[in-house]
Design a protein around this motif. Structure first.
Motif, PDB file in Angstrom:
ATOM      1  N   GLY A   1      40.593  33.291  31.825  1.00 30.41           N
ATOM      2  CA  GLY A   1      41.801  33.759  31.164  1.00 30.41           C
ATOM      3  C   GLY A   1      41.922  35.275  31.133  1.00 30.41           C
ATOM      4  N   PHE A   2      42.979  35.741  30.496  1.00 32.45           N
ATOM      5  CA  PHE A   2      43.271  37.160  30.323  1.00 32.45           C
ATOM      6  C   PHE A   2      42.130  37.848  29.568  1.00 32.45           C
ATOM      7  CE2 PHE A   2      45.912  40.284  27.671  1.00 32.45           C
ATOM      8  CZ  PHE A   2      45.899  41.268  28.642  1.00 32.45           C
ATOM      9  N   LEU A   3      41.691  38.996  30.090  1.00 35.00           N
ATOM     10  CA  LEU A   3      40.614  39.820  29.519  1.00 35.00           C
ATOM     11  C   LEU A   3      39.221  39.232  29.731  1.00 35.00           C
ATOM     12  CD1 LEU A   3      42.200  40.772  26.052  1.00 35.00           C
ATOM     13  CD2 LEU A   3      42.272  42.111  28.170  1.00 35.00           C
ATOM     14  N   GLU A   4      39.127  38.121  30.455  1.00 29.53           N
ATOM     15  CA  GLU A   4      37.842  37.447  30.632  1.00 29.53           C
ATOM     16  C   GLU A   4      37.284  37.703  32.032  1.00 29.53           C
ATOM     17  OE1 GLU A   4      38.486  33.686  27.614  1.00 29.53           O
ATOM     18  OE2 GLU A   4      39.332  33.568  29.637  1.00 29.53           O
ATOM     19  N   SER A   5      36.164  37.066  32.315  1.00 31.98           N
ATOM     20  CA  SER A   5      35.517  37.167  33.625  1.00 31.98           C
ATOM     21  C   SER A   5      34.785  35.862  33.895  1.00 31.98           C
ATOM     22  CB  SER A   5      34.532  38.342  33.644  1.00 31.98           C
ATOM     23  OG  SER A   5      33.413  38.049  32.812  1.00 31.98           O
TER      24      SER A   5
ATOM     25  N   ALA B   1      30.529  24.691  41.413  1.00 31.49           N
ATOM     26  CA  ALA B   1      31.441  25.519  40.625  1.00 31.49           C
ATOM     27  C   ALA B   1      31.759  26.802  41.379  1.00 31.49           C
ATOM     28  CB  ALA B   1      30.828  25.832  39.268  1.00 31.49           C
ATOM     29  N   ILE B   2      33.044  27.008  41.666  1.00 34.91           N
ATOM     30  CA  ILE B   2      33.502  28.211  42.358  1.00 34.91           C
ATOM     31  C   ILE B   2      34.279  29.029  41.338  1.00 34.91           C
ATOM     32  CG2 ILE B   2      34.895  29.089  44.269  1.00 34.91           C
ATOM     33  CD1 ILE B   2      34.421  26.151  45.478  1.00 34.91           C
ATOM     34  N   CYS B   3      33.636  30.050  40.803  1.00 44.53           N
ATOM     35  CA  CYS B   3      34.190  30.837  39.700  1.00 44.53           C
ATOM     36  C   CYS B   3      34.781  32.133  40.262  1.00 44.53           C
ATOM     37  CB  CYS B   3      33.106  31.150  38.676  1.00 44.53           C
ATOM     38  SG  CYS B   3      32.266  29.685  38.029  1.00 44.53           S
ATOM     39  N   ILE B   4      36.102  32.234  40.210  1.00 43.52           N
ATOM     40  CA  ILE B   4      36.816  33.361  40.809  1.00 43.52           C
ATOM     41  C   ILE B   4      37.306  34.299  39.707  1.00 43.52           C
ATOM     42  CG2 ILE B   4      38.843  34.022  42.165  1.00 43.52           C
ATOM     43  CD1 ILE B   4      38.624  31.345  43.617  1.00 43.52           C
ATOM     44  N   GLU B   5      37.116  35.597  39.929  1.00 39.76           N
ATOM     45  CA  GLU B   5      37.616  36.592  38.979  1.00 39.76           C
ATOM     46  C   GLU B   5      38.977  37.095  39.441  1.00 39.76           C
ATOM     47  OE1 GLU B   5      33.703  38.311  36.786  1.00 39.76           O
ATOM     48  OE2 GLU B   5      34.176  39.253  38.724  1.00 39.76           O
ATOM     49  N   LEU B   6      39.967  36.991  38.581  1.00 37.45           N
ATOM     50  CA  LEU B   6      41.340  37.333  38.918  1.00 37.45           C
ATOM     51  C   LEU B   6      41.499  38.854  39.078  1.00 37.45           C
ATOM     52  CD1 LEU B   6      43.114  34.802  36.530  1.00 37.45           C
ATOM     53  CD2 LEU B   6      42.623  34.549  38.974  1.00 37.45           C
ATOM     54  N   PRO B   7      42.553  39.296  39.751  1.00 36.08           N
ATOM     55  CA  PRO B   7      42.730  40.728  40.032  1.00 36.08           C
ATOM     56  C   PRO B   7      42.614  41.608  38.787  1.00 36.08           C
ATOM     57  CG  PRO B   7      44.346  39.454  41.242  1.00 36.08           C
ATOM     58  CD  PRO B   7      43.639  38.491  40.341  1.00 36.08           C
ATOM     59  N   GLY B   8      41.819  42.675  38.897  1.00 32.50           N
ATOM     60  CA  GLY B   8      41.644  43.612  37.795  1.00 32.50           C
ATOM     61  C   GLY B   8      40.678  43.160  36.730  1.00 32.50           C
ATOM     62  N   HIS B   9      40.130  41.953  36.861  1.00 25.14           N
ATOM     63  CA  HIS B   9      39.184  41.407  35.896  1.00 25.14           C
ATOM     64  C   HIS B   9      37.786  41.352  36.518  1.00 25.14           C
ATOM     65  CE1 HIS B   9      42.983  40.059  34.196  1.00 25.14           C
ATOM     66  NE2 HIS B   9      42.370  39.722  33.086  1.00 25.14           N
TER      67      HIS B   9
ATOM     68  N   GLN C   1      29.682  36.245  20.292  1.00 28.41           N
ATOM     69  CA  GLN C   1      30.527  36.013  21.467  1.00 28.41           C
ATOM     70  C   GLN C   1      31.705  36.980  21.499  1.00 28.41           C
ATOM     71  OE1 GLN C   1      29.294  33.738  19.365  1.00 28.41           O
ATOM     72  NE2 GLN C   1      29.054  31.715  20.329  1.00 28.41           N
ATOM     73  N   ILE C   2      32.299  37.220  20.332  1.00 26.87           N
ATOM     74  CA  ILE C   2      33.449  38.128  20.257  1.00 26.87           C
ATOM     75  C   ILE C   2      33.055  39.543  20.651  1.00 26.87           C
ATOM     76  CG2 ILE C   2      35.023  39.261  18.619  1.00 26.87           C
ATOM     77  CD1 ILE C   2      35.190  36.501  17.180  1.00 26.87           C
ATOM     78  N   ASN C   3      31.916  40.003  20.155  1.00 26.32           N
ATOM     79  CA  ASN C   3      31.464  41.354  20.500  1.00 26.32           C
ATOM     80  C   ASN C   3      31.186  41.494  21.992  1.00 26.32           C
ATOM     81  OD1 ASN C   3      31.636  42.324  17.868  1.00 26.32           O
ATOM     82  ND2 ASN C   3      29.536  41.749  17.369  1.00 26.32           N
ATOM     83  N   HIS C   4      30.600  40.448  22.593  1.00 27.28           N
ATOM     84  CA  HIS C   4      30.361  40.481  24.045  1.00 27.28           C
ATOM     85  C   HIS C   4      31.676  40.533  24.810  1.00 27.28           C
ATOM     86  CE1 HIS C   4      26.105  40.256  23.929  1.00 27.28           C
ATOM     87  NE2 HIS C   4      26.010  38.993  23.526  1.00 27.28           N
ATOM     88  N   LEU C   5      32.652  39.746  24.358  1.00 28.32           N
ATOM     89  CA  LEU C   5      33.955  39.746  25.015  1.00 28.32           C
ATOM     90  C   LEU C   5      34.633  41.105  24.919  1.00 28.32           C
ATOM     91  CD1 LEU C   5      35.615  36.313  24.106  1.00 28.32           C
ATOM     92  CD2 LEU C   5      35.331  37.273  26.394  1.00 28.32           C
TER      93      LEU C   5
ATOM     94  N   GLU D   1      33.168  44.000  24.544  1.00 26.71           N
ATOM     95  CA  GLU D   1      32.432  44.930  25.410  1.00 26.71           C
ATOM     96  C   GLU D   1      32.813  44.757  26.875  1.00 26.71           C
ATOM     97  OE1 GLU D   1      28.292  44.342  24.672  1.00 26.71           O
ATOM     98  OE2 GLU D   1      28.430  44.941  22.558  1.00 26.71           O
ATOM     99  N   ASP D   2      32.899  43.501  27.315  1.00 21.84           N
ATOM    100  CA  ASP D   2      33.244  43.247  28.719  1.00 21.84           C
ATOM    101  C   ASP D   2      34.685  43.667  29.014  1.00 21.84           C
ATOM    102  OD1 ASP D   2      30.740  42.249  29.181  1.00 21.84           O
ATOM    103  OD2 ASP D   2      31.321  40.145  29.087  1.00 21.84           O
ATOM    104  N   ALA D   3      35.598  43.316  28.109  1.00 24.79           N
ATOM    105  CA  ALA D   3      37.006  43.639  28.325  1.00 24.79           C
ATOM    106  C   ALA D   3      37.249  45.147  28.284  1.00 24.79           C
ATOM    107  CB  ALA D   3      37.872  42.932  27.284  1.00 24.79           C
ATOM    108  N   TYR D   4      36.414  45.874  27.538  1.00 22.98           N
ATOM    109  CA  TYR D   4      36.581  47.327  27.457  1.00 22.98           C
ATOM    110  C   TYR D   4      36.334  47.987  28.815  1.00 22.98           C
ATOM    111  CZ  TYR D   4      36.469  52.066  25.624  1.00 22.98           C
ATOM    112  OH  TYR D   4      36.745  53.387  25.386  1.00 22.98           O
ATOM    113  N   ASN D   5      35.583  47.308  29.676  1.00 22.88           N
ATOM    114  CA  ASN D   5      35.328  47.834  31.017  1.00 22.88           C
ATOM    115  C   ASN D   5      36.529  47.693  31.938  1.00 22.88           C
ATOM    116  OD1 ASN D   5      32.635  48.632  30.522  1.00 22.88           O
ATOM    117  ND2 ASN D   5      31.918  46.532  30.811  1.00 22.88           N
ATOM    118  N   MET D   6      37.516  46.881  31.527  1.00 25.94           N
ATOM    119  CA  MET D   6      38.730  46.746  32.327  1.00 25.94           C
ATOM    120  C   MET D   6      39.543  48.029  32.264  1.00 25.94           C
ATOM    121  SD  MET D   6      40.293  42.927  31.654  1.00 25.94           S
ATOM    122  CE  MET D   6      41.733  43.297  32.690  1.00 25.94           C
ATOM    123  N   ASP D   7      40.145  48.382  33.377  1.00 28.45           N
ATOM    124  CA  ASP D   7      41.040  49.530  33.414  1.00 28.45           C
ATOM    125  C   ASP D   7      42.301  49.219  32.599  1.00 28.45           C
ATOM    126  OD1 ASP D   7      41.656  52.187  34.929  1.00 28.45           O
ATOM    127  OD2 ASP D   7      43.459  50.968  35.141  1.00 28.45           O
ATOM    128  N   GLU D   8      42.803  50.215  31.879  1.00 27.74           N
ATOM    129  CA  GLU D   8      44.017  50.013  31.087  1.00 27.74           C
ATOM    130  C   GLU D   8      45.173  49.516  31.942  1.00 27.74           C
ATOM    131  OE1 GLU D   8      42.089  52.628  30.868  1.00 27.74           O
ATOM    132  OE2 GLU D   8      41.715  53.160  28.758  1.00 27.74           O
TER     133      GLU D   8
END
Length: 258
Positions: free
Chosen positions: A24-28, A44-52, A159-163, A165-172
């Motif tokens: 989903g949005f903001l995830e990986s 399992a074929i786990c694909i990361e969507l553009p920008g994520h 889990q929320i803190n990890h999410l 942290e990971d989402a913060y690495n996404m470009d604005e």
């Protein structure tokens, strides 16, 4: 892990019947770790969507059509034929776009906390408001948005803190572009109706983004399979991992032996 710059980043886990997982949005891809551990009979074929995650953001403005096209290119690169899809939230929107392609040999489509509707005007306005917040303060947005996805966030602080942290690495820009892509997507209720019993909706009782009653009505009208998980919000893979795994095994096991 894929390093081909012409495709999206992906990882493949396991051997067996191929199932594509779209986050989903903001995830990986990290969101699927606990889930796929409980699905022993699949590839399992786990694909990361553009920008994520580690997938780049295209130079063109994002749209659901463009996101879908990049997923298709990645699937062609991997070289799978018959497969099923599990899409969480934004991943579910993408799955319904993929299901429109008659050349793809899709068996089952699972919408995990996702839906086929286009954004109403109020939601479009809210996407615009959120985009401005992201441009002003990404961390402020993340600390507000991510905990609200859980019905009882106090139980999932780690889990929320990890999410966050990971989402913060996404470009604005990636966050804003994805918000606009979701804002402008088309209604795909007709696709859900065509899929019928090949489609499965897994819904949280207290999902803050998807009204359970409205989703049940849509499922009944389109003839898709509907499963409600009690006492959770939008993040069933964290909030009720065992039940999500049980439901996915039930849905996918009939394909695993074909």
């Amino acid at each position: 892990m894929n390093k081909n710059l012409n495709t999206l980043n992906y990882r493949i886990v396991g051997e067996g019947y191929p199932v594509v997982f779209l986050h989903g949005f903001l995830e990986s891809n990290a969101m699927w770790r606990k889930v796929i551990q409980g699905l022993p009979n699949i590839k399992a074929i786990c694909i990361e969507l553009p920008g994520h995650g580690e997938s780049i953001l295209p130079k063109e403005d994002l749209s659901l059509e463009l996101i879908t096209q990049w997923v298709k290119i990645t699937l062609e690169h991997i070289g799978i034929e018959k497969f099923s899809i599990v899409g969480h939230s934004l991943g579910g929107y993408t799955a319904l776009h993929l299901a429109e392609d008659e050349h793809l040999k899709l068996n089952q489509v699972v919408l995990l906390h996702s839906h086929p509707w286009a954004d109403p005007l109020a939601k479009k306005s809210d996407r615009n408001r959120v985009a401005k917040i992201v441009q002003y303060s990404k961390i402020l947005f993340l600390k507000e948005a991510i905990p609200s996805l859980y019905h009882k966030p106090e139980r999932f602080e780690t889990q929320i803190n990890h999410l966050i942290e990971d989402a913060y690495n996404m470009d604005e820009e990636a966050i804003v572009q994805t918000l606009y892509a979701m804002r402008d997507r088309e209604d795909k209720t007709g696709v859900l109706k065509i899929l019928g019993k090949k489609a499965h909706v897994i819904q949280g009782e207290f999902d803050p983004l998807i009204d359970a009653g409205d989703m049940l009505k849509t499922a009944e009208k389109t003839g898709v399979n509907y499963r409600l998980i009690k006492d959770i919000g939008h993040m069933g893979h964290d909030e009720s991992t065992d039940e999500v795994v049980t439901l996915l095994n039930q849905i996918l096991e009939q394909q695993s032996y074909k």
